[in-house]
Scaffold this motif. Structure first.
Motif, PDB file in Angstrom:
ATOM      1  N   ARG A 143       0.841  -1.202   0.000  1.00 18.98           N
ATOM      2  CA  ARG A 143       0.000   0.000   0.000  1.00 18.98           C
ATOM      3  C   ARG A 143       0.878   1.255   0.000  1.00 18.98           C
ATOM      4  O   ARG A 143       0.618   2.194  -0.742  1.00 18.98           O
ATOM      5  CB  ARG A 143      -0.938  -0.017   1.210  1.00 18.98           C
ATOM      6  CG  ARG A 143      -1.918   1.154   1.247  1.00 18.98           C
ATOM      7  CD  ARG A 143      -2.803   1.095   2.459  1.00 18.98           C
ATOM      8  NE  ARG A 143      -1.999   1.114   3.678  1.00 18.98           N
ATOM      9  CZ  ARG A 143      -2.445   0.743   4.869  1.00 18.98           C
ATOM     10  NH1 ARG A 143      -3.696   0.344   5.038  1.00 18.98           N
ATOM     11  NH2 ARG A 143      -1.659   0.781   5.920  1.00 18.98           N
ATOM     12  N   THR A 149      -4.561   0.202  -3.162  1.00 20.94           N
ATOM     13  CA  THR A 149      -5.193   1.508  -3.024  1.00 20.94           C
ATOM     14  C   THR A 149      -4.887   2.099  -1.651  1.00 20.94           C
ATOM     15  O   THR A 149      -4.658   1.357  -0.681  1.00 20.94           O
ATOM     16  CB  THR A 149      -6.716   1.404  -3.221  1.00 20.94           C
ATOM     17  OG1 THR A 149      -7.246   0.506  -2.240  1.00 20.94           O
ATOM     18  CG2 THR A 149      -7.066   0.922  -4.618  1.00 20.94           C
ATOM     19  N   PRO A 195      -5.086  -1.083  -7.474  1.00 20.15           N
ATOM     20  CA  PRO A 195      -5.370   0.112  -8.278  1.00 20.15           C
ATOM     21  C   PRO A 195      -5.843  -0.288  -9.675  1.00 20.15           C
ATOM     22  O   PRO A 195      -5.391  -1.283 -10.223  1.00 20.15           O
ATOM     23  CB  PRO A 195      -4.019   0.831  -8.356  1.00 20.15           C
ATOM     24  CG  PRO A 195      -3.179   0.225  -7.304  1.00 20.15           C
ATOM     25  CD  PRO A 195      -3.701  -1.153  -7.049  1.00 20.15           C
ATOM     26  N   ARG A 196      -6.745   0.473 -10.219  1.00 21.26           N
ATOM     27  CA  ARG A 196      -7.267   0.182 -11.569  1.00 21.26           C
ATOM     28  C   ARG A 196      -6.297   0.660 -12.606  1.00 21.26           C
ATOM     29  O   ARG A 196      -5.675   1.663 -12.509  1.00 21.26           O
ATOM     30  CB  ARG A 196      -8.618   0.873 -11.769  1.00 21.26           C
ATOM     31  CG  ARG A 196      -9.660   0.379 -10.814  1.00 21.26           C
ATOM     32  CD  ARG A 196     -10.346  -0.861 -11.332  1.00 21.26           C
ATOM     33  NE  ARG A 196     -11.189  -1.437 -10.299  1.00 21.26           N
ATOM     34  CZ  ARG A 196     -11.284  -2.724 -10.090  1.00 21.26           C
ATOM     35  NH1 ARG A 196     -10.594  -3.573 -10.789  1.00 21.26           N
ATOM     36  NH2 ARG A 196     -12.098  -3.172  -9.184  1.00 21.26           N
TER      37      ARG A 196
END
Length: 196
Positions: A143, A149, A195-196
């Motif tokens: 992270r 995220t 995360p996208r």
């Protein structure tokens, strides 16, 4: 084994024998007689080195927990490399592919052992709580690196991964899950935090 013969590393010899008995025959079969027979030593060796069999078992469990330190260090060092899902898959497979699942069954099976462990391990189940801490530390590092995220709740993800992993590996009668099954489970647990 004749009496009077010096044993080298008797503690490790007995712990390794306990591993084999536990993995092969389960917690009900883990007796001092079974351990000494498996180790090829005289019946009294356990009681010469430990106050009683539950003291032996408590030391055995804590020794197996201590062995996770190297895994924890390797997992921490993997932060930022490979993929989060693959790193977690490898870590969970290593934890549950070891004697960990059998140790959990042993702790559950023996009331006196649980009571003895509570003296030094006040909360949770040894092995599982240590593994959850290892995973949480790794997830926090990921992270911090932005590979999870910013709002990822590692304190919730880690025990979820450990609990679900334990359920996957808990069937001692069948073959362990393959890597793809473990990876799918890990991916489903952490997907919302990637995360996208």
């Amino acid at each position: 084994m004749p009496t009077g013969v010096a044993l080298r590393d008797v503690r490790e010899q007995l712990f390794d024998a306990a591993d084999r008995v536990l993995l092969r025959d389960g917690p009900a079969a883990l007796t001092s007689r079974a351990v000494t027979a498996e180790a090829g030593v005289s019946k009294g060796v356990v009681h010469r080195h430990f106050p009683d069999f539950d003291a032996f078992l408590a030391e055995f469990v804590l020794d197996r927990v201590d062995r996770m330190d190297a895994r924890a260090a390797a997992l921490r060092e993997s932060a930022g490399t490979g993929t989060v899902v693959d790193n977690l898959t490898d870590a969970l497979t290593a934890v549950f592919g070891s004697v960990a699942v059998a140790v959990v069954a042993l702790i559950t099976f023996r009331d006196d052992l649980r009571a003895r462990l509570r003296e030094t391990w006040p909360v949770g189940v040894p092995v599982l709580t240590d593994a959850a801490s290892m995973i949480a530390t790794y997830l926090a590092a990921e992270r911090d690196l932005g590979r999870l995220t910013a709002d990822a709740v590692v304190e919730g993800l880690a025990p979820t991964l450990i609990g679900t992993g334990h359920l996957l590996f808990a069937d001692r009668t069948g073959p362990p899950p393959d890597r793809d099954a473990v990876r799918r489970m890990v991916d489903s647990v952490v997907a919302g935090s990637l995360p996208r």
